[in-house]
Design a protein around this motif. Structure first.
Motif, PDB file in Angstrom:
ATOM      1  N   PHE A  61       0.832  -1.201   0.000  1.00 20.94           N
ATOM      2  CA  PHE A  61       0.000   0.000   0.000  1.00 20.94           C
ATOM      3  C   PHE A  61       0.867   1.251   0.000  1.00 20.94           C
ATOM      4  CE2 PHE A  61      -4.340  -1.475   0.890  1.00 20.94           C
ATOM      5  CZ  PHE A  61      -4.103  -2.803   1.193  1.00 20.94           C
ATOM      6  N   ASP A  62       0.576   2.154  -0.923  1.00 21.23           N
ATOM      7  CA  ASP A  62       1.054   3.521  -0.788  1.00 21.23           C
ATOM      8  C   ASP A  62       0.419   4.119   0.475  1.00 21.23           C
ATOM      9  OD1 ASP A  62       2.089   6.146  -1.648  1.00 21.23           O
ATOM     10  OD2 ASP A  62      -0.028   6.571  -2.038  1.00 21.23           O
ATOM     11  N   ASN A  63       1.014   5.165   1.028  1.00 18.95           N
ATOM     12  CA  ASN A  63       0.464   5.773   2.245  1.00 18.95           C
ATOM     13  C   ASN A  63      -0.311   7.070   1.967  1.00 18.95           C
ATOM     14  OD1 ASN A  63      -0.007   6.272   5.019  1.00 18.95           O
ATOM     15  ND2 ASN A  63       1.827   7.545   5.129  1.00 18.95           N
ATOM     16  N   ASP A  64       0.392   8.135   1.587  1.00 16.23           N
ATOM     17  CA  ASP A  64      -0.265   9.448   1.428  1.00 16.23           C
ATOM     18  C   ASP A  64      -1.293   9.414   0.303  1.00 16.23           C
ATOM     19  OD1 ASP A  64       1.244  10.941   3.419  1.00 16.23           O
ATOM     20  OD2 ASP A  64       2.956  10.795   2.076  1.00 16.23           O
ATOM     21  N   GLY A  65      -2.530   9.721   0.637  1.00 12.16           N
ATOM     22  CA  GLY A  65      -3.598   9.740  -0.357  1.00 12.16           C
ATOM     23  C   GLY A  65      -4.198   8.380  -0.638  1.00 12.16           C
ATOM     24  N   THR A  66      -3.598   7.338  -0.092  1.00 10.18           N
ATOM     25  CA  THR A  66      -4.132   5.974  -0.265  1.00 10.18           C
ATOM     26  C   THR A  66      -4.685   5.454   1.063  1.00 10.18           C
ATOM     27  OG1 THR A  66      -2.603   5.520  -2.077  1.00 10.18           O
ATOM     28  CG2 THR A  66      -3.562   3.608  -0.939  1.00 10.18           C
TER      29      THR A  66
ATOM     30  N   LEU B 261      12.039  -6.276   0.604  1.00  9.72           N
ATOM     31  CA  LEU B 261      11.104  -7.328   1.013  1.00  9.72           C
ATOM     32  C   LEU B 261      11.427  -8.667   0.355  1.00  9.72           C
ATOM     33  CD1 LEU B 261       7.805  -5.253   0.723  1.00  9.72           C
ATOM     34  CD2 LEU B 261       9.325  -5.485   2.712  1.00  9.72           C
ATOM     35  N   GLY B 262      11.951  -8.646  -0.857  1.00 11.43           N
ATOM     36  CA  GLY B 262      12.260  -9.896  -1.544  1.00 11.43           C
ATOM     37  C   GLY B 262      11.034 -10.725  -1.857  1.00 11.43           C
ATOM     38  N   ARG B 263       9.878 -10.079  -1.931  1.00 15.00           N
ATOM     39  CA  ARG B 263       8.645 -10.806  -2.235  1.00 15.00           C
ATOM     40  C   ARG B 263       7.871 -10.048  -3.308  1.00 15.00           C
ATOM     41  NH1 ARG B 263       5.989 -11.977   3.465  1.00 15.00           N
ATOM     42  NH2 ARG B 263       4.777 -13.474   2.292  1.00 15.00           N
ATOM     43  N   ARG B 264       6.961 -10.750  -3.928  1.00  5.71           N
ATOM     44  CA  ARG B 264       6.229 -10.184  -5.058  1.00  5.71           C
ATOM     45  C   ARG B 264       4.791  -9.936  -4.641  1.00  5.71           C
ATOM     46  NH1 ARG B 264       6.674 -10.642 -11.251  1.00  5.71           N
ATOM     47  NH2 ARG B 264       4.981  -9.164 -11.543  1.00  5.71           N
ATOM     48  N   PRO B 265       4.285  -8.687  -4.756  1.00  6.03           N
ATOM     49  CA  PRO B 265       2.896  -8.428  -4.360  1.00  6.03           C
ATOM     50  C   PRO B 265       1.901  -8.962  -5.384  1.00  6.03           C
ATOM     51  CG  PRO B 265       3.904  -6.437  -5.239  1.00  6.03           C
ATOM     52  CD  PRO B 265       5.001  -7.477  -5.184  1.00  6.03           C
ATOM     53  N   ILE B 266       0.749  -9.387  -4.875  1.00 11.45           N
ATOM     54  CA  ILE B 266      -0.377  -9.709  -5.760  1.00 11.45           C
ATOM     55  C   ILE B 266      -1.494  -8.680  -5.571  1.00 11.45           C
ATOM     56  CG2 ILE B 266       0.181 -12.159  -5.874  1.00 11.45           C
ATOM     57  CD1 ILE B 266      -2.154 -12.688  -3.944  1.00 11.45           C
ATOM     58  N   LEU B 267      -1.332  -7.807  -4.595  1.00 13.87           N
ATOM     59  CA  LEU B 267      -2.237  -6.669  -4.437  1.00 13.87           C
ATOM     60  C   LEU B 267      -1.381  -5.433  -4.243  1.00 13.87           C
ATOM     61  CD1 LEU B 267      -5.287  -6.296  -2.020  1.00 13.87           C
ATOM     62  CD2 LEU B 267      -3.730  -4.429  -2.498  1.00 13.87           C
ATOM     63  N   ALA B 268      -1.659  -4.382  -5.014  1.00 13.25           N
ATOM     64  CA  ALA B 268      -1.019  -3.085  -4.794  1.00 13.25           C
ATOM     65  C   ALA B 268      -2.103  -2.027  -4.823  1.00 13.25           C
ATOM     66  CB  ALA B 268       0.042  -2.800  -5.854  1.00 13.25           C
ATOM     67  N   ALA B 269      -2.004  -1.071  -3.899  1.00 11.12           N
ATOM     68  CA  ALA B 269      -2.973   0.013  -3.839  1.00 11.12           C
ATOM     69  C   ALA B 269      -2.232   1.342  -3.829  1.00 11.12           C
ATOM     70  CB  ALA B 269      -3.847  -0.108  -2.590  1.00 11.12           C
ATOM     71  N   GLY B 270      -2.745   2.304  -4.594  1.00 15.74           N
ATOM     72  CA  GLY B 270      -2.114   3.607  -4.661  1.00 15.74           C
ATOM     73  C   GLY B 270      -3.105   4.647  -5.132  1.00 15.74           C
TER      74      GLY B 270
ATOM     75  N   HIS C   4      -9.717  10.354  -5.839  1.00 11.84           N
ATOM     76  CA  HIS C   4     -10.149  11.460  -4.969  1.00 11.84           C
ATOM     77  C   HIS C   4     -11.167  12.334  -5.712  1.00 11.84           C
ATOM     78  CE1 HIS C   4      -7.144  10.729  -1.784  1.00 11.84           C
ATOM     79  NE2 HIS C   4      -6.488  10.185  -2.786  1.00 11.84           N
ATOM     80  N   ASP C   5     -12.408  11.880  -5.715  1.00 12.54           N
ATOM     81  CA  ASP C   5     -13.456  12.561  -6.485  1.00 12.54           C
ATOM     82  C   ASP C   5     -14.570  13.059  -5.564  1.00 12.54           C
ATOM     83  OD1 ASP C   5     -14.524  10.154  -5.687  1.00 12.54           O
ATOM     84  OD2 ASP C   5     -15.171   9.515  -7.681  1.00 12.54           O
ATOM     85  N   ASP C   6     -14.211  13.331  -4.308  1.00 13.99           N
ATOM     86  CA  ASP C   6     -15.238  13.664  -3.320  1.00 13.99           C
ATOM     87  C   ASP C   6     -14.934  15.020  -2.678  1.00 13.99           C
ATOM     88  OD1 ASP C   6     -17.063  13.794  -1.221  1.00 13.99           O
ATOM     89  OD2 ASP C   6     -17.002  11.629  -0.894  1.00 13.99           O
TER      90      ASP C   6
END
Lengths: 323, 323
Positions: free
Chosen positions: A45-50, A230-239, A265-267
């Motif tokens: 997960f990204d942090n700022d804005g996510t 991390l040496g691992r591969r994500p299967i979920l990414a959020a940003g 950010h459409d609100d």
């Protein structure tokens, strides 16, 4: 009604997500991912804005501005430097002329020589007292409730959850445990250099240097840094921003079920309305349009989130979930 | 006799450690550390020579030699390079003349262009089939049973356990889960660079570069890298070589109870006998002598360990212990 809060939460794990295509896509992914080995259940997960509000200014920038004001009170000669002068005067035009990289470099230099544990303490004190400039909310109430629910459900399903931020990793680590239940070592981000010296008793001490160690963790650097650290591969990414697109593409390219989740950010009523444009893909249109065309799941803050901000909720202590 | 193996293990958590000052010092530290908040219970372990046998050659070097032989079969022109020629001929004198940094750099270059997941697969295949050159043991039987017991007891006491290796982090991550119950992101080590490219379908792909990203993680770099990657401060550090001394000093300098544990290879009958000398402290004597003078706990393989090698024991899957 089940009286056990944990069981209740699990009965409706994404309670703040309104029924619809986005919620269904997330739940469909979660079910599909349950077929995968536990060690492949990796989410970034990204942090700022996510995970929390990034407007009108990054909280980290507010923190560094406070550090700058304190330093300039003690040593007014700091105001002679163009970057500091523009920041202290709130001169956004001069800041834009100087550019974010120069401003960021000046702020990194400001903290040179500080011990990382002292830096942690300063961030903790800031987070405790700071308020959002427009709403007056405490910072922890700027977290997005639907995303906290998603973090909790991922953990329930034995995902390893990581933060991958373009911001300074030290700042985010200072809040990641209390805000998101994420341990310091599970945070990837832009990193300052450290010198190892010795104190008077000959014991090793760490001091921040004047420069970053490694790249600003945006764009392709997010993908490389995930591998480095991390040496691992994500299967979920959020940003939510152009700097997240490579990470989202990377998650989508994993074999088997995967999910790229973009917060739109459409609100304007409940948060802010702003449209990320995708860097080199400007000609392709807005980031949500680009994302949809690539198979990303776009979470509309206005339409998909029944609630936006978390208030009383707190994550589980991260030390229960790390080995 | 309790029939539950976990309860039995806990009743005698360090069963392979002979009674004596070393075992008592470890148990005393563990009890004292239980008073600390869980998030301060942080332990770091060197790998080669601390958790498993590093003689007569590092397993990672054996792996890379195998890769070199395969590459040289396919492309004999590789033998023209001095470093590869010395390695292929087993010419230890030429290797010593060239120096370990040059040899290591040549071996890093050998793997340039490889995808990290392909590299993992090659390491896994090697670990499955390789045997110790002197004893014929499979590699997992080169792990030290007393240290595995210590890892298990630390986890039982809610410590976070990390590996901090001077070796290539990719190699150690490929074995850390199965050998030690340590997740990939909990391994810190020397790291190769990665390029982020795109495949024919436009998806991000990672490729190893020809050079390291960051320093060889020995000496002070172990301390800095712990901060970079983990952002936490250890109160227990274990090692066996001069490259571990700064990390051990760093753990000892923590406030409150701390433990620096040095494995002394003084057992020619059951393993090897060799004495590490402490780099810039050569004039002070051998590493165990230096360590004792600094308050480290020295584990004599000959005197303190009732058993040396693990055979059938396996750690808990790491995915049970990470968040």
């Amino acid at each position: 009604m089940n009286a056990d809060p944990a069981a209740r939460a699990h009965a409706d794990p994404l309670a703040s997500w309104r029924p619809g295509a986005t919620r269904s896509a997330i739940l469909g992914f979660l079910d599909a991912a349950s077929e995968r080995p536990v060690d492949e259940r990796v989410a970034v997960f990204d942090n700022d804005g996510t995970l929390w509000c990034e407007r009108p200014r990054y909280a980290q920038l507010e923190f560094l501005l406070g550090e700058l004001r304190r330093a300039a009170d003690a040593d007014p000669s700091l105001g002679a430097r163009a970057e500091y002068r523009a920041l202290l005067a709130g001169d956004t035009e001069a800041q834009a002329d100087l550019g974010l990289p120069a401003i960021a470099a000046a702020l990194v230099e400001l903290c040179a020589g500080i011990d990382p544990h002292e830096f942690d303490r300063r961030v903790a004190a800031f987070v405790e007292s700071a308020r959002h400039p427009d709403t007056g909310r405490p910072l922890r109430d700027l977290r997005y409730l639907p995303m906290l629910e998603l973090l909790a459900e991922l953990r329930h399903r034995q995902f390893s959850v990581f933060l991958v931020t373009g911001g300074g990793v030290e700042f985010v680590r200072a809040i990641s445990g209390g805000f998101y239940g994420v341990a310091p070592e599970a945070v990837v981000g832009s990193t300052v250099g450290y010198d190892v010296g010795r104190d008077a008793a000959g014991r090793p001490v760490l001091r921040r240097t004047r420069e970053l160690f490694g790249p600003v963790v945006e764009g392709e650097a997010k993908v490389a840094q995930i591998q480095f650290q991390l040496g691992r591969r994500p299967i979920l990414a959020a940003g939510n921003s152009p700097g997240d697109t490579d990470m989202l593409d990377y998650a989508m390219a994993a074999e088997g079920p995967s999910l790229a989740l973009l917060v739109d950010h459409d609100d304007a009523d409940r948060e802010y309305r702003y449209v990320g444009r995708a860097g080199s893909f400007d000609s392709e249109g807005s980031l949500p349009d680009i994302g949809r065309a690539r198979g990303w799941t776009v979470a509309s803050m206005r339409d998909d989130w029944g609630e936006v901000f978390a208030t009383a909720s707190a994550p589980s202590p991260w030390h229960r979930s790390v080995g």
